[in-house]
Enzyme design. Sequence first.
Site, PDB file in Angstrom:
ATOM      1  N   ARG A   1      -1.883 -13.226   4.718  1.00 56.06           N
ATOM      2  CA  ARG A   1      -1.540 -13.739   3.386  1.00 56.06           C
ATOM      3  C   ARG A   1      -0.652 -14.979   3.496  1.00 56.06           C
ATOM      4  O   ARG A   1      -0.858 -15.986   2.799  1.00 56.06           O
ATOM      5  CB  ARG A   1      -0.849 -12.654   2.580  1.00 56.06           C
ATOM      6  CG  ARG A   1      -1.713 -11.426   2.354  1.00 56.06           C
ATOM      7  CD  ARG A   1      -0.917 -10.235   1.841  1.00 56.06           C
ATOM      8  NE  ARG A   1      -0.399 -10.481   0.497  1.00 56.06           N
ATOM      9  CZ  ARG A   1       0.474  -9.694  -0.105  1.00 56.06           C
ATOM     10  NH1 ARG A   1       0.944  -8.613   0.513  1.00 56.06           N
ATOM     11  NH2 ARG A   1       0.891  -9.973  -1.329  1.00 56.06           N
TER      12      ARG A   1
ATOM     13  N   THR B   1      -3.733  -3.953   0.276  1.00 53.83           N
ATOM     14  CA  THR B   1      -4.758  -4.322   1.252  1.00 53.83           C
ATOM     15  C   THR B   1      -5.492  -3.044   1.627  1.00 53.83           C
ATOM     16  O   THR B   1      -4.861  -2.017   1.869  1.00 53.83           O
ATOM     17  CB  THR B   1      -4.128  -4.950   2.505  1.00 53.83           C
ATOM     18  OG1 THR B   1      -3.466  -6.166   2.144  1.00 53.83           O
ATOM     19  CG2 THR B   1      -5.181  -5.248   3.558  1.00 53.83           C
TER      20      THR B   1
ATOM     21  N   ILE C   1      -0.658  -1.502   6.929  1.00 49.08           N
ATOM     22  CA  ILE C   1      -1.249  -2.547   6.114  1.00 49.08           C
ATOM     23  C   ILE C   1      -0.636  -2.429   4.722  1.00 49.08           C
ATOM     24  O   ILE C   1      -0.173  -1.358   4.327  1.00 49.08           O
ATOM     25  CB  ILE C   1      -2.795  -2.474   6.061  1.00 49.08           C
ATOM     26  CG1 ILE C   1      -3.285  -1.084   5.633  1.00 49.08           C
ATOM     27  CG2 ILE C   1      -3.400  -2.858   7.383  1.00 49.08           C
ATOM     28  CD1 ILE C   1      -4.798  -0.976   5.565  1.00 49.08           C
ATOM     29  N   ASP C   2      -0.603  -3.532   4.003  1.00 51.84           N
ATOM     30  CA  ASP C   2       0.059  -3.563   2.703  1.00 51.84           C
ATOM     31  C   ASP C   2      -0.593  -2.592   1.719  1.00 51.84           C
ATOM     32  O   ASP C   2      -1.768  -2.264   1.847  1.00 51.84           O
ATOM     33  CB  ASP C   2       0.002  -4.976   2.108  1.00 51.84           C
ATOM     34  CG  ASP C   2       0.674  -6.010   2.985  1.00 51.84           C
ATOM     35  OD1 ASP C   2       1.592  -5.632   3.734  1.00 51.84           O
ATOM     36  OD2 ASP C   2       0.268  -7.182   2.927  1.00 51.84           O
ATOM     37  N   MET C   3       0.171  -2.191   0.715  1.00 54.45           N
ATOM     38  CA  MET C   3      -0.320  -1.259  -0.299  1.00 54.45           C
ATOM     39  C   MET C   3      -1.623  -1.759  -0.925  1.00 54.45           C
ATOM     40  O   MET C   3      -2.578  -0.990  -1.090  1.00 54.45           O
ATOM     41  CB  MET C   3       0.741  -1.066  -1.384  1.00 54.45           C
ATOM     42  CG  MET C   3       0.294  -0.159  -2.527  1.00 54.45           C
ATOM     43  SD  MET C   3       1.558   0.101  -3.788  1.00 54.45           S
ATOM     44  CE  MET C   3       1.499  -1.500  -4.632  1.00 54.45           C
TER      45      MET C   3
END
Length: 301
Positions: free
Chosen positions: A234, A137, A133-135
């Site tokens: 997103r 998020t 998962i994104d930094m």
Amino acid sequence: MQVVAENSGERVDVFLARRLPELTRSAVARLLEHNAVTCNGMPVKKNAKTFGGACYELTLPEVRQVPIEAQDIPLDVVFEDEDVLVVNKPKGLVVHPAAGHADGTLVNALLHHCGDSLSGINGEKRPGIVHRIDMDTSGLLIVAKNDFAHQSLAAQLQDHSLRRTYECIVRGGFKADSGVVDAPIGRHPTDRKRMAVTEKNSRNAVTHWEVVERYGQYTHLRCRLETGRTHQIRVHMAYINHPIAGDPIYGVKKPELGLTGQCLHARELTFVHPRTGEEITVSCELPEEFRNALKILKNNQ
């Protein structure tokens, strides 16, 4: 590595960067400058143009592996046994070492927590990592503690039986209570740091959404991933003109609702245990920043 051009007239550096998403355009440019790209045995100039049927051969530099240090970084563990670990990743924590983030990552924390008990399928840089998962998020991420578990969990990701549910705050209101975004995602044609809905060099992407609460100019959504593309929720929310609040890349640049990044949280995760076959569902609370944004919206109503 070899790449064949179908058409003529495109700059070689642009063509190669588009065909090889693992390489940035600047990385391709460096290869060209060091005569590491050839066509018919001859070095290719940076401003050269492609021609149909041309076969470009790239010589990639040898990657020097840097040992990853185990670091005592606190982990919020929500499930753990001998095969599987599920952690609640805080916003701001990078999942694995990469350019600009050599340490201080989730992987560094996992190595301290698990020692040698992590799968090696994804190599030294990403031990145990099944998905990312994104930094910025937050939320649940599943980790495999051995190769047996990793293969099972990866197969569940592939056939969509590993279910991931997110919550987010998005801009704008919805007339419908639920819906589906079915739109392919690939690298953005001009900005390689972004993803986009595109038919070119893309993969299918499906996001199911439902309204949790309406707040006039904002909406609290629950989203379930059917596929797992980079930045999928997103990109899909921006595509339907409801970008995630606080998202500096796909949404409004100015700060909103006291957020320091996209308001997106991996809330629930369901998987079949690799060893027992039992279906397991784990969940976690919304982080403080998310709850504070909801308070602001409720106070403004």
